[in-house]
Design a protein around this motif. Structure first.
Motif: not given
Ligand code: OOG
Ligand code: NI
Length: 317
Positions: A72-85
Motif C-alpha cells: 500500500i505504502d508504495s502507492m500511498a506516498s504519492f497521495f500523502l505527498d499531495y495532501g491526502y489523509i
C-alpha cells in the motif's frame, strides 16, 4: 458543476502549481484506464451523455503486493505527498488482503470540473498479504518484485505510464497465482494500473442519481454488472450503496510468447446517502460531508470479485 472527461485541459488553467501536476498524473492514470477498458469508457461516455454535465468520481482504486515495500505504502506516498489523509483499514482474511483508504485534502480547489478535474476522489489501496501465500506463489511474487529494482518508488509514475515495473511473467506463473489468488494474478499482469474509478451517483443530476435506476440503465444498455452477493451492495447502516461492472479483458503477451486473455479493470458506482443527523437539511444544502463516508468491508469483499474468472465467464446478465 461537473463536465465531460474530455474537457479537462481548458479547465486546468484555473488550478495552479502542485495541484495542477497532481491532477495531470491522475489524468494520465485515467487515460491508460480508458484506453485499456472499452466498457469503462463506454459507460463514462453514456452516463455523461444522458446526465449532460455531471460526472464526479467517488474514489479511485489500486492493488499492490504487500512485500518488500511494494504494498500500500508504495502507492500511498504519492497521495500523502499531495495532501491526502489516511483513514481506516479494512481486512479481508479469506482473501488474504488488507486495504487502507485516504481522504482528499479539504482545501482542494476545483469543485468545478468533471471527473479528474472535479472534486478530488477518495483513494482506496489494497495489498496482498504475500507472507500468507503458498511457497510457490511467494516465489513468483518475490521473483518479480525483486527484479523490479527500485520500482516501488515509482508506483504513481508506472500507473500513469501504464507500464509494469517488473518483467512480464511466464503464462505458467500467472496460472500458478490465479489458482491461489485471482487478486495476485491480476496484480502480476496489471501492476499499479488503475483498478477502477467509481462514479458518484448522488452527484448526478438526472434520475440516474438513484443507483438502482443507474444499474437498470447500465444493464438495459447491454453491460454486465458484478452479481456476486447480488448486484447492489448495501452497507449494514443502509447508507452506502455500491455496484460495479464485470472487468474487461485484454490479450496479454507473456514472456514465453503465449498470448492469453487476462482481466483488466472495471467501473464502479457508489451512492452515499445523507447521515441521519442531517436528514432534515433541504436537498440544496446537502454537501458531500453530510453523507455516509468511508467503505464497507462486506461490500468491498464482493466488489473485488469484479475481476474474477467466475464473473468474467458468466453468460448473459
Ligand atoms: C477493490 C474492491 C473494493 C470498494 O469500493 O469497496 C472496492 C478492488 O477490486 O481492488 O472497490
Ligand atoms: Ni471501489
Amino acid at each position: 458543476s461537473c463536465t465531460s472527461p474530455s474537457q479537462h485541459a481548458s479547465q486546468r488553467s484555473s488550478i495552479q502549481g502542485g495541484e495542477a501536476f497532481f491532477r495531470g498524473v491522475l489524468e494520465s492514470m485515467q487515460s491508460v484506464y480508458l484506453n485499456r477498458n472499452p466498457t469503462a469508457k463506454a459507460i463514462l461516455d453514456l452516463v455523461h451523455s444522458v446526465d449532460n454535465n455531471s460526472l464526479c468520481y467517488d474514489h479511485l482504486a489500486f492493488r499492490t503486493f504487500g512485500v518488500h515495500g511494494y504494498g500500500i505504502d508504495s502507492m500511498a506516498s504519492f497521495f500523502l505527498d499531495y495532501g491526502y489523509i489516511q483513514q481506516e483499514e479494512l481486512r479481508f482474511p479469506a482473501k488474504k488482503l488488507r486495504a487502507l483508504w485516504f481522504s482528499p485534502p479539504a482545501d482542494s480547489r476545483a469543485s468545478i470540473g468533471s471527473g479528474i478535474n472535479g472534486p478530488l476522489p477518495r483513494i482506496f489501496i489494497s495489498e496482498l498479504l504475500v507472507d500468507q501465500m503458498s511457497p510457490q506463489t511467494q516465489e513468483v511474487i518475490r521473483k518479480y518484485t525483486e527484479s523490479s529494482g527500485d520500482g516501488k518508488k515509482y508506483a504513481a509514475l508506472a500507473s500513469s505510464l501504464g507500464h509494469l515495473t517488473w518483467d512480464k511473467p511466464l503464462y505458467s506463473e500467472f496460472q500458478q497465482l490465479a489458482s491461489e489468488s485471482e487478486y495476485a494474478a491480476w496484480t502480476l499482469v496489471n501492476g499499479y494500473a488503475l483498478n477502477h474509478v467509481t462514479i458518484s451517483t448522488h452527484r448526478l443530476k438526472t434520475h440516474l442519481k438513484d443507483i438502482k435506476k443507474l444499474n437498470q440503465f447500465i444493464e438495459h444498455s447491454g453491460f454486465r454488472l458484478n452479481s456476486e452477493g447480488g448486484v447492489l451492495k448495501v452497507s449494514p447502516d443502509g447508507l452506502l450503496l455500491q455496484s460495479s461492472t464485470v472487468a474487461d479483458s485484454r490479450s496479454f503477451q507473456f514472456s514465453d510468447g503465449k498470448t492469453e486473455s487476462v482481466p483488466c479493470s472495471y467501473i464502479e458506482f457508489a451512492e452515499r446517502l445523507v447521515l441521519s443527523q442531517y436528514k432534515n437539511l433541504p436537498d440544496t444544502e446537502v454537501k458531500e460531508f453530510h453523507r455516509r463516508d468511508g467503505f464497507e468491508v462486506a461490500s468491498a469483499d464482493k466488489i473485488f470479485e469484479s475481476t474474477s474468472k467466475e464473473q468474467l465467464s458468466r453468460v448473459g446478465s
